[in-house]
Scaffold this motif. Structure first.
Motif, PDB file in Angstrom:
ATOM      1  N   HIS A  48       1.247  -1.088  -0.038  1.00  0.00           N
ATOM      2  CA  HIS A  48      -0.374   0.091   0.344  1.00  0.00           C
ATOM      3  C   HIS A  48       0.811   1.395   0.221  1.00  0.00           C
ATOM      4  N   ARG A  49       1.814   1.071   0.719  1.00  0.00           N
ATOM      5  CA  ARG A  49       2.686   2.531   0.902  1.00  0.00           C
ATOM      6  C   ARG A  49       3.460   2.582  -0.034  1.00  0.00           C
ATOM      7  N   GLU A  50       3.921   1.814  -1.443  1.00  0.00           N
ATOM      8  CA  GLU A  50       5.090   1.706  -2.640  1.00  0.00           C
ATOM      9  C   GLU A  50       3.653   2.147  -3.186  1.00  0.00           C
ATOM     10  N   LEU A  51       2.166   1.800  -3.194  1.00  0.00           N
ATOM     11  CA  LEU A  51       0.824   1.916  -4.444  1.00  0.00           C
ATOM     12  C   LEU A  51       0.953   3.927  -3.967  1.00  0.00           C
ATOM     13  N   ASP A  52       0.963   4.559  -2.354  1.00  0.00           N
ATOM     14  CA  ASP A  52       0.807   5.724  -2.693  1.00  0.00           C
ATOM     15  C   ASP A  52       1.886   6.617  -3.043  1.00  0.00           C
ATOM     16  N   GLU A  53       3.463   6.099  -2.743  1.00  0.00           N
ATOM     17  CA  GLU A  53       4.667   6.573  -3.400  1.00  0.00           C
ATOM     18  C   GLU A  53       4.414   6.762  -4.821  1.00  0.00           C
ATOM     19  N   ALA A  54       4.165   5.682  -5.742  1.00  0.00           N
ATOM     20  CA  ALA A  54       4.199   5.810  -7.573  1.00  0.00           C
ATOM     21  C   ALA A  54       3.369   6.577  -7.226  1.00  0.00           C
ATOM     22  N   ALA A  55       2.011   6.530  -6.643  1.00  0.00           N
ATOM     23  CA  ALA A  55       0.826   8.028  -6.986  1.00  0.00           C
ATOM     24  C   ALA A  55       1.623   9.688  -6.999  1.00  0.00           C
ATOM     25  N   GLU A  56       1.921   9.300  -5.588  1.00  0.00           N
ATOM     26  CA  GLU A  56       2.719  10.870  -5.558  1.00  0.00           C
ATOM     27  C   GLU A  56       3.866  10.805  -6.823  1.00  0.00           C
ATOM     28  N   ALA A  57       4.511  10.258  -7.458  1.00  0.00           N
ATOM     29  CA  ALA A  57       5.323   9.880  -8.804  1.00  0.00           C
ATOM     30  C   ALA A  57       5.006  10.615  -9.506  1.00  0.00           C
ATOM     31  N   ILE A  58       3.172   9.828  -9.463  1.00  0.00           N
ATOM     32  CA  ILE A  58       2.535  10.308 -11.365  1.00  0.00           C
ATOM     33  C   ILE A  58       2.439  11.891 -11.013  1.00  0.00           C
ATOM     34  N   LYS A  59       2.333  12.134  -9.827  1.00  0.00           N
ATOM     35  CA  LYS A  59       1.526  13.208  -9.643  1.00  0.00           C
ATOM     36  C   LYS A  59       2.211  14.617  -9.861  1.00  0.00           C
ATOM     37  N   ARG A  60       3.588  14.259  -9.622  1.00  0.00           N
ATOM     38  CA  ARG A  60       5.126  14.731  -9.841  1.00  0.00           C
ATOM     39  C   ARG A  60       5.663  14.779 -11.244  1.00  0.00           C
ATOM     40  N   GLY A  61       4.713  14.721 -11.965  1.00  0.00           N
ATOM     41  CA  GLY A  61       5.691  14.199 -13.531  1.00  0.00           C
ATOM     42  C   GLY A  61       6.176  13.028 -13.430  1.00  0.00           C
ATOM     43  N   GLU A  62       6.578  12.070 -12.635  1.00  0.00           N
ATOM     44  CA  GLU A  62       8.221  11.215 -12.448  1.00  0.00           C
ATOM     45  C   GLU A  62       7.303   9.887 -13.164  1.00  0.00           C
ATOM     46  N   ALA A  63       6.731   9.735 -14.154  1.00  0.00           N
ATOM     47  CA  ALA A  63       6.535   8.826 -14.830  1.00  0.00           C
ATOM     48  C   ALA A  63       6.509   8.587 -16.224  1.00  0.00           C
ATOM     49  N   ILE A  64       6.252   7.296 -16.752  1.00  0.00           N
ATOM     50  CA  ILE A  64       6.392   7.274 -18.570  1.00  0.00           C
ATOM     51  C   ILE A  64       4.838   6.671 -18.505  1.00  0.00           C
ATOM     52  N   ASP A  65       4.571   7.688 -20.106  1.00  0.00           N
ATOM     53  CA  ASP A  65       3.353   7.441 -20.473  1.00  0.00           C
ATOM     54  C   ASP A  65       2.983   6.040 -21.257  1.00  0.00           C
ATOM     55  N   MET A  66       1.944   5.685 -21.138  1.00  0.00           N
ATOM     56  CA  MET A  66       1.349   3.865 -21.206  1.00  0.00           C
ATOM     57  C   MET A  66       1.769   4.227 -23.074  1.00  0.00           C
ATOM     58  N   ASP A  67       1.872   5.190 -23.883  1.00  0.00           N
ATOM     59  CA  ASP A  67       1.689   4.927 -24.466  1.00  0.00           C
ATOM     60  C   ASP A  67       3.581   5.005 -25.504  1.00  0.00           C
ATOM     61  N   GLU A  68       4.567   5.694 -24.179  1.00  0.00           N
ATOM     62  CA  GLU A  68       5.736   5.223 -23.854  1.00  0.00           C
ATOM     63  C   GLU A  68       6.135   3.563 -23.926  1.00  0.00           C
ATOM     64  N   VAL A  69       5.784   2.766 -22.750  1.00  0.00           N
ATOM     65  CA  VAL A  69       5.345   1.793 -22.653  1.00  0.00           C
ATOM     66  C   VAL A  69       5.804   0.754 -23.268  1.00  0.00           C
ATOM     67  N   LEU A  70       3.955   1.260 -24.498  1.00  0.00           N
ATOM     68  CA  LEU A  70       3.332   0.087 -25.330  1.00  0.00           C
ATOM     69  C   LEU A  70       4.567  -0.095 -26.438  1.00  0.00           C
ATOM     70  N   ALA A  71       5.591   1.739 -27.073  1.00  0.00           N
ATOM     71  CA  ALA A  71       5.910   1.397 -28.135  1.00  0.00           C
ATOM     72  C   ALA A  71       7.536   0.608 -27.570  1.00  0.00           C
ATOM     73  N   GLU A  72       7.710   0.830 -26.371  1.00  0.00           N
ATOM     74  CA  GLU A  72       8.797   0.025 -25.981  1.00  0.00           C
ATOM     75  C   GLU A  72       8.791  -1.887 -26.065  1.00  0.00           C
ATOM     76  N   VAL A  73       8.330  -1.784 -25.726  1.00  0.00           N
ATOM     77  CA  VAL A  73       7.227  -3.408 -25.931  1.00  0.00           C
ATOM     78  C   VAL A  73       7.445  -3.711 -27.252  1.00  0.00           C
ATOM     79  N   ASP A  74       6.688  -3.078 -28.085  1.00  0.00           N
ATOM     80  CA  ASP A  74       6.651  -3.423 -29.679  1.00  0.00           C
ATOM     81  C   ASP A  74       8.168  -2.971 -30.047  1.00  0.00           C
ATOM     82  N   ARG A  75       9.439  -2.918 -29.498  1.00  0.00           N
ATOM     83  CA  ARG A  75      10.369  -2.743 -30.392  1.00  0.00           C
ATOM     84  C   ARG A  75      11.489  -3.733 -29.737  1.00  0.00           C
ATOM     85  N   LEU A  76      11.047  -4.707 -28.633  1.00  0.00           N
ATOM     86  CA  LEU A  76      11.200  -6.170 -28.110  1.00  0.00           C
ATOM     87  C   LEU A  76      10.906  -6.688 -28.881  1.00  0.00           C
TER      88      LEU A  76
END
Length: 76
Positions: A48-76
């Motif tokens: 739960h603490r990790e999920l809360d920390e991740a949500a805070e990181a997302i609010k700070r803009g410290e996350a990778i956009d899902m489109d970027e993740v999917l594009a990276e997966v496609d490159r593999l």
């Protein structure tokens, strides 16, 4: 996204009883874990603490956009 956090609860009858009080009128999203047995899916306090920390990181803009993740997966 503002004020996002995780709160645990249990269904009693047809009511969700939360482990902590929320202000009247609070909007909530409910994620239902349909485990075969109760121990099949348990979030620990650390999880739960990790999920809360991740949500805070997302609010700070410290996350990778899902489109970027999917594009990276496609490159593999």
């Amino acid at each position: 996204m503002t004020g996002m956090r995780m709160v645990k609860g249990t269904v009693v009858g047809k009511t969700i009883v939360l482990d902590e009080a929320l202000p009247e009128g609070t909007a909530v999203d409910v994620v239902v874990h349909e485990a075969r047995e109760a121990e099949d899916f348990v979030l620990t306090d650390d999880m739960h603490r990790e999920l809360d920390e991740a949500a805070e990181a997302i609010k700070r803009g410290e996350a990778i956009d899902m489109d970027e993740v999917l594009a990276e997966v496609d490159r593999l």
